[in-house]
Design a protein around this motif. Structure first.
Motif, mmCIF file in Angstrom:
data_model
loop_
_atom_site.group_PDB
_atom_site.id
_atom_site.type_symbol
_atom_site.label_atom_id
_atom_site.label_comp_id
_atom_site.label_asym_id
_atom_site.label_seq_id
_atom_site.Cartn_x
_atom_site.Cartn_y
_atom_site.Cartn_z
ATOM 1 N N ARG A 536 19.350 11.724 -16.056
ATOM 2 C CA ARG A 536 20.602 11.403 -16.897
ATOM 3 C C ARG A 536 20.113 11.285 -18.260
ATOM 4 N NH1 ARG A 536 21.198 8.182 -12.108
ATOM 5 N NH2 ARG A 536 20.499 6.376 -13.018
ATOM 6 N N SER A 537 18.967 10.748 -18.193
ATOM 7 C CA SER A 537 18.466 10.555 -19.770
ATOM 8 C C SER A 537 18.259 11.678 -20.380
ATOM 9 C CB SER A 537 17.123 9.724 -19.829
ATOM 10 O OG SER A 537 17.311 8.392 -19.310
ATOM 11 N N ALA A 538 17.832 12.743 -19.628
ATOM 12 C CA ALA A 538 17.673 14.099 -20.092
ATOM 13 C C ALA A 538 18.674 14.682 -20.494
ATOM 14 C CB ALA A 538 16.684 15.157 -19.432
ATOM 15 N N GLU A 539 19.972 14.511 -19.711
ATOM 16 C CA GLU A 539 21.463 14.929 -20.138
ATOM 17 C C GLU A 539 21.725 14.441 -21.162
ATOM 18 O OE1 GLU A 539 23.761 14.276 -16.499
ATOM 19 O OE2 GLU A 539 22.410 15.746 -15.359
ATOM 20 N N MET A 540 21.647 13.140 -21.249
ATOM 21 C CA MET A 540 22.139 12.560 -22.618
ATOM 22 C C MET A 540 21.483 13.405 -23.879
ATOM 23 S SD MET A 540 22.101 8.537 -23.777
ATOM 24 C CE MET A 540 23.293 8.156 -22.325
#
Length: 864
Positions: A536-540
């Protein structure tokens, strides 16, 4: 008495009363004696003859002789009586005549305008008339008997010395003298006055000089009059010179023309007297007939002579304008007139007419409107531009107070404005005017007071300028917003790069740890949560990179309609069944060149944003069109280059946004959603993707009426649509020790992760923490190095430069780049070059293995 003879004077002297009897007695005695002698002689002669003829005897003779004697005595007595009576009457008449003549002489002497005094033979004053009394200050009683030089004191005006002995020169020499006009008379009280005087001797009947008479007059008035006349002449000449007016006289008796100095100067002739033939040649030919006719009409018919003409001045050949007025004097048969040089006036009139013409031309043809007003503020005149501007005719406009053209507040401000004008200031105002057709104009007025107390106003229609200013402010706001977003994007890109490195370590080791655990191990669940949070952090981070236009893309030639049509089902699942998704593609939309996944990102983010703006049920409309945008469109849409575009729009009927929200809609982390329900990166991601593909995005919204996002993507000139998907390779481990990989990474955690992961998959791994160390390893390694895995951005040398240096030692080496964002060293405007292999951070061991196999190629497996 005085007898005038020209400019000189002579004295006529009459006899006195004492002389008259003597003169009369002498003449009468002589006459009587002669008469008596004659009569006696005749009587004696004839009477004796007659008596002798008549007497007849002595007695008769005696008687006749006695009678003759008595008759003679009687006759003699009668004659004596008659003569004496006549003599007496003559004496009385003569005395009366002398007295009358003497009275007349005295009266004349007393009444004469000149001063007169006389002296005896010794030079003492015998008589002085009243004028002389006044001038000398001596009365007659006081002056009589006084010496002449006491009563009549005269000195020379030039040297103030006494004049020589006048008495001696006149009485002794017997000469009449004139003392000229340079003599001063000193009165008894010391007063000095200039005189003109003359002196002459007084003679008796025998011509003997028995005295002197002095005649003199006061020249003060004459001198003052002469000075005044000379001053008047000077003033007249000066006035003629200053006014350029000369005088002339045409004597018809001799055909000569005389003129004043100024007239000669005007005509350029030196002579004082001109011939009429010369005068008639001076006017230009076109005026000569008119002048001759005017002069003839003046003389013969008495018509006024008032003409204007031009002459060529003889002195310098200059052409002068002349105004002449004349009168005819029939008694002297002369024409007297004036000439006025009106050249300057004519030139001034011509200049004034030219100025008036220019003023009218400028006034009527000025682009700006011009109003001229009275001191009271009422409109007196208006030019064509202002009439056209206000859509009024002059009759309706003139007479109105200027403040009535605008708002009611003008009536209140008018006194202040006019007070400022009265102080010599310029009043600049902007006012709104509503035309009769309802159109609103913005007018700029520059007003200034005129010398007569009125004013003039320059009115300029600034409606277009106001619109441009408003548009410029809007575009400026857009530019500021764009710069702000760019700045945030650069910050986001820098943060994402470092953050991706950390996420890569987390995800890589979590993946590595999970690969070492049994499926039933309880730690796998914990590691999976770590992996999910990292993803999720990578998506952000990916959204931040997309917003910052630093996300690597693989552009393809796409049919926009087919691409959108292929993701409609996914979009419908995203927005839910309560919202109607309408797809309205235009036919034959121009192809575009961009990454397919970016189209998906754009539509997903816009549809999710539209879904959140719709409270219950609603509709989302997706449309495509072809758009040809010109210079005018680019002026309205800041940053848009004129050209051909494929348009993609997403429109909803949700709650809409106000102006304040629209200004911040593309800012990262800006959201109107509740906390925890949005990251604020969706629209920022869309903005970054559009800009990365050289497109333009425009948003319009009205509160309560929905929002429309319109995206313009440049038309791709290549009409061949690329439908080939990316090559897929199976994730296979490498035979142990067969493939050698050189890894270069300045982040120690990433370097160890890659070394551990690839070693576990059977690759021979050479690791270096700097480009220099990698180059040395490549040179020192005895075998072949198949693949270089390098970070793009490293201290001292970037990945592209490192690949070139390693290729010298290892010709044909394959390269796999990895980075947290694309750098210009391997991409152009964020687009990867064809054939280039790139691994986006963060990544898992699985992702690393896949990209390594893709970079090596299927035919490289088993190479030594």
């Amino acid at each position: 008495m005085d007898c005038m003879n020209g400019n000189s004077k002579r004295l006529c002297v009459s006899v006195t009363d004492d002389d008259i009897p003597r003169l009369l007695g002498f003449s009468f005695s002589l006459g009587v004696s002669l008469l008596y002698l004659v009569i006696a002689s005749l009587w004696i002669f004839f009477s004796d003859r007659i008596i002798l003829l008549i007497a007849r005897n002595p007695d008769q003779l005696l008687m006749l002789s006695t009678g003759k004697g008595w008759f003679y005595v009687a006759l003699t007595a009668f004659l004596l009586f008659w003569c004496l009576e006549r003599f007496t009457r003559q004496i009385r008449r003569n005395q009366q005549r002398v007295r009358e003549e003497h009275g007349r002489h005295l009266t004349t002497l007393q009444a004469i305008g000149d001063a007169v005094l006389s002296t005896d033979v010794e030079g003492r004053v015998e008589m002085i008339n009243p004028v002389a009394e006044k001038l000398t200050g001596w009365t007659a009683e006081e002056a009589v008997g006084q010496p002449l030089d006491v009563v009549f004191r005269i000195i020379s005006e030039d040297d103030r010395k006494p004049v020589g002995d006048v008495f001696d020169r006149v009485v002794k020499d017997g000469a009449s003298i004139g003392l000229g006009n340079h003599t001063l008379l000193i009165a008894r009280d010391g007063t000095e006055r200039p005189i003109a005087d003359s002196a002459a001797p007084i003679r008796d009947a025998d011509g003997k000089i028995n005295g002197m008479v002095v005649v003199f007059s006061d020249q003060s008035a004459d001198r003052a009059a002469g000075a005044a006349q000379r001053a008047s002449d000077r003033e007249l000449k000066r006035a003629q010179r200053l006014a350029h007016i000369g005088s002339w006289c045409f004597d018809l008796n001799c055909g000569r023309v005389s003129a004043s100095d100024e007239a000669r100067l005007i005509y350029g002739i030196d002579a004082e007297v001109w011939r009429i033939e010369d005068v008639q040649k001076m006017p230009l030919v076109i005026y000569r007939e008119m002048l001759d006719r005017a002069l003839t009409d003046l003389i013969s018919k008495g018509k006024p002579y008032d003409v204007e003409f031009q002459v060529r001045r003889l002195s310098d050949g200059a052409v002068r304008h002349i105004h002449s007025i004349a009168e005819y004097d029939a008694d002297s048969n002369r024409v007297i007139g004036t000439i006025h040089d009106i050249t300057d006036r004519k030139q001034a009139e011509a200049a004034r007419q030219d100025s008036e013409f220019r003023y009218v031309e400028l006034f009527e043809h000025a682009v700006d409107g011009i109003l001229v007003g009275t001191p009271e503020g009422r409109i007196a005149d208006a030019n064509t531009s202002v009439l056209r501007m206000l859509e009024m005719d002059k009759a309706a406009l003139c007479g109105r107070h200027i403040s009535t053209l605008f708002e009611e507040t003008e009536l209140q401000e008018a006194p202040l404005q006019f007070a400022k004008l009265a102080q010599g200031g310029t009043v600049v105002r902007e006012r709104q005017y509503i035309r009769p057709d309802g159109q609103k104009l913005h007018l700029e007025m520059h007003s200034k007071q005129m010398p007569d107390g009125g004013y003039h106003s320059i009115i300029r229609d600034i409606t277009a300028r106001k619109h441009d200013e408003s548009e410029r402010e809007r575009l400026q706001a857009q530019l500021v917003q764009s710069h702000k977003i760019e700045s945030v994007g650069r910050l986001a890109g820098g943060v994402a790069h470092d953050f991706n490195n950390m996420l890569g370590v987390i995800m890589g080791y979590a993946d590595l740890a999970m690969s070492k655990l049994e499926p039933a191990n309880a730690l796998r669940g914990d590691l999976q949560e770590i992996m999910n949070a990292a993803r999720r952090s990578a998506e952000m981070t990916s959204q931040l990179l997309a917003f910052a236009r630093k996300q690597p893309i693989l552009p393809q030639v796409l049919d926009l309609n087919k691409t959108v049509d292929g993701i409609l089902n996914m979009l419908r699942r995203l927005i839910g069944e309560h919202i109607d998704l309408v797809w309205n593609p235009a036919a034959d939309v121009w192809p575009v060149r961009m990454d397919r996944t970016q189209v998906e990102q754009i539509l997903a983010n816009l549809c999710l944003n539209a879904r959140d703006a719709i409270s219950n049920s609603g509709r989302i409309l997706i449309e495509t069109q072809m758009a040809t945008l010109d210079q005018a469109d680019s002026a309205n849409l800041a940053g848009l280059v004129p050209g051909f575009y494929a348009m993609l729009s997403v429109k909803d009927n949700g709650c809409g946004m106000d102006k304040e929200l629209l200004e911040s809609v593309f800012e990262p982390f800006f959201t109107t959603k509740d906390t925890g329900k949005g990251t604020g990166l969706g629209l920022a991601t869309v903005y970054g993707i559009v800009k990365q593909n050289h497109g333009y995005i425009h948003v319009s919204s009205t509160p309560g009426a929905g929002t429309t996002f319109t995206i313009y993507l440049p038309r791709c000139e290549d009409s061949q649509v690329d439908e080939v998907p990316d090559a897929q390779y199976p994730v296979l481990a490498s035979p142990a020790g067969v493939v050698t990989v050189l890894i270069t990474e300045d982040e120690p955690g990433i370097l160890r992760l890659c070394e551990t992961g690839l070693s576990g998959l059977g690759y021979r791994v050479l690791s270096a923490s700097s480009p220099e160390a990698a180059i040395e390893l490549a040179k020192a390694h005895a075998g072949r190095i198949h693949l270089l895995v390098s970070d793009v951005v490293m201290p001292g040398m970037n990945g592209k430069e490192l690949a070139a240096a390693v290729n010298v030692s290892c010709p044909g080496i394959k390269v796999l780049y990895m980075s947290g964002y694309t750098a210009s060293v391997i991409a152009h405007h964020g687009m990867l070059a064809p054939g280039l292999h790139y691994l986006q951070k963060p990544f898992t061991i699985h992702g690393l293995a896949l990209k390594v196999r893709q970079a090596l190629g299927a035919d490289s497996m088993g190479a030594v």
